[in-house]
Design a protein around this motif. Sequence first.
Motif, PDB file in Angstrom:
ATOM      1  N   ARG A  26     -39.697   9.700  39.488  1.00  0.00           N
ATOM      2  CA  ARG A  26     -38.440   9.533  40.235  1.00  0.00           C
ATOM      3  C   ARG A  26     -37.850  10.870  40.632  1.00  0.00           C
ATOM      4  N   THR A  86     -42.695  18.153  50.898  1.00  0.00           N
ATOM      5  CA  THR A  86     -43.125  16.976  51.652  1.00  0.00           C
ATOM      6  C   THR A  86     -44.333  17.317  52.510  1.00  0.00           C
ATOM      7  N   LYS A 140     -37.576  13.951  49.000  1.00  0.00           N
ATOM      8  CA  LYS A 140     -36.645  13.511  50.047  1.00  0.00           C
ATOM      9  C   LYS A 140     -35.811  14.666  50.583  1.00  0.00           C
ATOM     10  N   GLU A 141     -35.597  15.689  49.759  1.00  0.00           N
ATOM     11  CA  GLU A 141     -34.736  16.805  50.141  1.00  0.00           C
ATOM     12  C   GLU A 141     -35.493  18.063  50.559  1.00  0.00           C
ATOM     13  N   GLU A 163     -39.848  12.245  43.511  1.00  0.00           N
ATOM     14  CA  GLU A 163     -39.527  11.523  44.745  1.00  0.00           C
ATOM     15  C   GLU A 163     -38.175  11.956  45.316  1.00  0.00           C
ATOM     16  N   LEU A 164     -37.194  12.178  44.456  1.00  0.00           N
ATOM     17  CA  LEU A 164     -35.901  12.671  44.927  1.00  0.00           C
ATOM     18  C   LEU A 164     -36.047  14.068  45.528  1.00  0.00           C
ATOM     19  N   HIS A 165     -36.828  14.904  44.892  1.00  0.00           N
ATOM     20  CA  HIS A 165     -37.051  16.253  45.422  1.00  0.00           C
ATOM     21  C   HIS A 165     -37.760  16.196  46.772  1.00  0.00           C
ATOM     22  N   SER A 179     -38.465  19.809  52.576  1.00  0.00           N
ATOM     23  CA  SER A 179     -39.491  19.661  53.614  1.00  0.00           C
ATOM     24  C   SER A 179     -40.768  20.422  53.269  1.00  0.00           C
TER      25      SER A 179
END
Length: 75
Positions: free
Chosen positions: A24, A37, A31-32, A27-29, A34
């Motif tokens: 979790r 990602t 989202k913030e 996943e939060l990281h 790039s």
Amino acid sequence: MHTNHVDELIEAYLGNRLSPDLRRKVELHLKECSICTRQLFDTKRLDRELGPLMQAALGQPVLPSSLRHKVKETV
């Protein structure tokens, strides 16, 4: 999540080897961040493109982590 990026956790994240709590947080990281990602996207692409070739060449179902890292760095 700590201030460092999660790049050292990307492979474990893709392999579903993280605890639910750590997953979790990653996943939060993602989202913030790039940068992480993009690394996740690149890792998925390399695995999809080179995975079958490397498995056939080495005769292994899963490549060792160190070899996957070397292939990624080379490409």
